[in-house]
Design a protein around this motif. Structure first.
Motif, short mmCIF file in Angstrom:
data_model
loop_
_atom_site.label_atom_id
_atom_site.label_comp_id
_atom_site.label_asym_id
_atom_site.label_seq_id
_atom_site.Cartn_x
_atom_site.Cartn_y
_atom_site.Cartn_z
N ASP A 333 0.86 -1.19 0.00
CA ASP A 333 0.00 0.00 0.00
C ASP A 333 0.90 1.24 0.00
OD1 ASP A 333 -2.35 1.53 0.07
OD2 ASP A 333 -2.25 1.68 2.26
N ARG A 334 0.38 2.29 -0.57
CA ARG A 334 1.09 3.57 -0.61
C ARG A 334 0.07 4.67 -0.40
NH1 ARG A 334 4.81 6.00 -5.54
NH2 ARG A 334 4.42 8.20 -5.14
N ALA A 335 0.36 5.57 0.51
CA ALA A 335 -0.60 6.64 0.82
C ALA A 335 -0.09 7.98 0.28
CB ALA A 335 -0.83 6.73 2.32
N ILE A 336 -1.02 8.78 -0.20
CA ILE A 336 -0.72 10.14 -0.64
C ILE A 336 -1.66 11.09 0.10
CG2 ILE A 336 0.15 9.48 -2.90
CD1 ILE A 336 -2.57 10.16 -4.08
N LYS A 337 -1.26 12.33 0.19
CA LYS A 337 -2.06 13.29 0.93
C LYS A 337 -3.24 13.75 0.10
CE LYS A 337 -1.47 16.79 4.43
NZ LYS A 337 -0.52 17.64 5.16
N LYS A 338 -4.44 13.60 0.69
CA LYS A 338 -5.68 14.06 0.07
C LYS A 338 -6.36 14.97 1.08
CE LYS A 338 -6.34 9.88 -2.73
NZ LYS A 338 -7.27 8.75 -3.06
N THR A 344 -4.88 5.89 0.66
CA THR A 344 -4.32 5.04 -0.38
C THR A 344 -4.42 5.70 -1.74
OG1 THR A 344 -4.72 2.94 0.76
CG2 THR A 344 -4.65 2.86 -1.63
N ASP A 345 -3.31 5.66 -2.47
CA ASP A 345 -3.29 6.09 -3.86
C ASP A 345 -4.10 5.07 -4.67
OD1 ASP A 345 -2.71 6.74 -6.48
OD2 ASP A 345 -0.55 6.96 -6.16
N GLU A 346 -5.15 5.50 -5.32
CA GLU A 346 -6.03 4.58 -6.05
C GLU A 346 -5.29 3.82 -7.15
OE1 GLU A 346 -9.09 3.79 -5.26
OE2 GLU A 346 -9.10 5.18 -3.57
N LYS A 347 -4.19 4.40 -7.63
CA LYS A 347 -3.42 3.71 -8.67
C LYS A 347 -2.79 2.43 -8.15
CE LYS A 347 -2.35 7.97 -11.19
NZ LYS A 347 -1.27 8.92 -11.59
N ILE A 348 -2.61 2.34 -6.84
CA ILE A 348 -2.06 1.12 -6.23
C ILE A 348 -2.98 -0.06 -6.50
CG2 ILE A 348 -1.73 -0.02 -4.00
CD1 ILE A 348 0.67 1.54 -4.70
N VAL A 380 -1.16 3.85 6.25
CA VAL A 380 -1.36 4.88 7.28
C VAL A 380 -1.33 4.25 8.66
CG1 VAL A 380 -2.95 6.62 8.17
CG2 VAL A 380 -2.68 6.34 5.70
N LYS A 381 -1.99 3.11 8.81
CA LYS A 381 -2.01 2.41 10.09
C LYS A 381 -0.61 1.91 10.46
CE LYS A 381 -6.79 0.81 9.43
NZ LYS A 381 -7.65 -0.38 9.24
N TRP A 382 0.14 1.44 9.47
CA TRP A 382 1.48 0.93 9.74
C TRP A 382 2.41 2.07 10.17
CZ3 TRP A 382 3.86 -4.01 7.64
CH2 TRP A 382 2.88 -5.02 7.52
N VAL A 383 2.24 3.23 9.55
CA VAL A 383 3.07 4.39 9.91
C VAL A 383 2.69 4.90 11.30
CG1 VAL A 383 3.63 6.78 9.35
CG2 VAL A 383 3.51 5.07 7.52
N ASP A 384 1.40 4.97 11.58
CA ASP A 384 0.92 5.54 12.84
C ASP A 384 1.08 4.61 14.04
OD1 ASP A 384 0.24 7.80 11.47
OD2 ASP A 384 -1.90 7.35 11.35
N ASN A 385 1.30 3.34 13.76
CA ASN A 385 1.46 2.38 14.85
C ASN A 385 2.67 2.76 15.72
OD1 ASN A 385 0.52 -0.35 15.90
ND2 ASN A 385 2.72 -0.71 15.66
N LYS A 392 7.66 7.55 7.33
CA LYS A 392 6.73 8.64 7.18
C LYS A 392 6.65 9.21 5.77
CE LYS A 392 6.82 9.83 12.05
NZ LYS A 392 7.21 10.80 13.10
N ASP A 393 7.29 8.53 4.81
CA ASP A 393 7.03 8.85 3.40
C ASP A 393 5.79 8.11 2.92
OD1 ASP A 393 7.93 6.23 3.24
OD2 ASP A 393 9.54 6.63 1.82
#
Length: 418
Positions: A333-338, A344-348, A380-385, A392-393
């Protein structure tokens, strides 16, 4: 075309500088964390993480029968060395995921040592399993940089030529027990015109000289030490006609996971490694599983083009390695700022579907790492854990996150072993 290639190289170099700076600056809190986690205890920890905290069991799909080559081989690993080629992009940079797959496999099936390491590597500042240093006069070529001199690239995607007197030093750490020492090594090179000399000095102070013979194929020289060691330094003189590929570090029979990161790459460049190089390395190292752990650099590319190109890569690998299992691991998974949050980036999601299609069409196995993480918004959950499983990228794993992925992948494999 040239302009596009130069632009891609510049972006790749910029990415490496930024990522390296980030990883170094966060190393104390993120990169070097290791804990007891999941179904297998892989380190001495101060805090335990439940197996079910993050991630979930996801079965391997596709042609799972093709994995039987590997499963049959590991059952005999007590009497024969088995190697795994773990190719990937920056998701495996710094031995991430590989370091813990190696740990798990060696605990289950034997072996001790890191396996194959290149003479050159661009992840030495972040890799925790070994501290690697080398002199400045090496001339390097890789799959992820320009190769104007047309050096013959080795199986790891790199080649080094000695211009003058050069050295490379490996100092193995205690981050993972599996890669903390070795008792035998083999140097791999290509010397078509003349033989080369190489010396080595181990941590106890012994120094010996070896000859890499002239050969039309791979030239190699092996040494078995009288005892295990953690540190070794190799020195070579001026050898303009010799391609130095790397050194394989082992301690007897078992399973060795070779970490081959090709950052900034979608996996398509594996076609640039010659068929002869693949075959010659396989003859020596007995590769029984090839993991293709790419994806993040294929986001947004033309899906039909990527499907076709990766199909060529897999078809070629199956022809070269007819009795070797191939496993495609999807992008994470890859997250982008919305707005004000990361999502999650929908392109993933589109890319994961393409990767699964590639596996099914080419009749190899497929493991959905995106779903194993937890699917949409899981990064996001993995980063925030706390502690963090993701950097944090919102793209890459911490060491702990890589360990969790290794556990989940091994569990999926274990469920198929007959």
């Amino acid at each position: 075309m040239l302009k596009n290639k130069l632009c891609a190289i510049s972006l790749s170099v910029l990415f490496t500088i930024l990522l390296t700076s980030y990883l170094i600056s966060n190393s104390n809190s993120e990169r070097i964390l290791h804990f007891n986690a999941g179904m297998i205890d892989i380190g001495n920890s101060e805090k335990g993480i439940s197996q079910n905290d993050l991630g979930k069991a996801v079965p391997i799909e596709g042609n799972t029968e093709q994995l039987q080559f590997f499963f049959d081989a590991v059952k005999k690993a007590k009497s024969k060395t088995v190697h795994v080629a773990h190719y990937g992009d920056s998701m495996v940079w710094g031995d991430i995921i590989s370091e813990d797959l190696r740990e798990i496999f060696q605990k289950q099936f034997g072996g001790k040592g890191i396996g194959f390491l290149s003479f050159s590597s661009d992840d030495v500042s972040v890799r925790q399993t070994v501290r690697q240093k080398y002199s400045s006069d090496w001339d390097f070529a890789t799959l992820f940089t320009r190769n104007d001199k047309r050096y013959e690239i080795g199986i790891s995607g790199t080649a080094a030529v000695s211009k003058g007197s050069n050295w490379v030093e490996y100092d193995f750490t205690n981050e993972r027990a599996s890669s903390s020492s070795f008792s035998e090594f083999t140097v791999y090179s290509l010397n078509k015109k003349s033989s080369s000399k190489i010396s080595y000095e181990i941590s106890s102070g012994e120094k010996k000289y070896l000859t890499l013979p002239q050969s039309d194929g791979l030239s190699l020289v092996s040494e078995k030490l009288n005892h295990s060691t953690k540190k070794i330094k190799f020195s070579v003189g001026d050898s303009p006609d010799t391609y130095f590929y790397g050194i394989n570090f082992e301690s007897g029979n078992g399973v060795y996971v070779d970490n081959f990161p090709i950052r900034g790459n979608s996996g398509v460049s594996l076609q640039d490694i010659s068929e002869n190089i693949y075959k010659q390395f396989d003859a020596e190292l007995n590769y029984k599983l090839i993991i293709l752990n790419f994806g993040v650099n294929a986001i947004g590319v033309n899906g039909l083009w990527y499907e076709k190109q990766m199909g060529k890569v897999i078809e070629r690998l199956k022809r070269i390695f007819p009795e070797t299992s191939i496993l495609i691991v999807s992008t994470a998974d890859r997250a982008i700022k919305k707005g004000s949050s990361f999502q999650t980036d929908e392109k993933i999601i589109e890319l994961v579907d393409i990767q699964k299609k590639i596996a099914l069409k080419n009749k190899v196995a497929f493991w959905n790492m995106y779903e194993a993480m937890g699917g949409k918004n899981s990064m996001v959950k993995w980063v925030d854990n706390s502690p963090s499983y993701g950097l944090k990228d919102y793209v890459h794993f911490t060491s702990l996150g890589g360990k969790r992925i290794a556990e989940l992948l091994f569990e999926a494999m274990q469920n198929l072993m007959k």
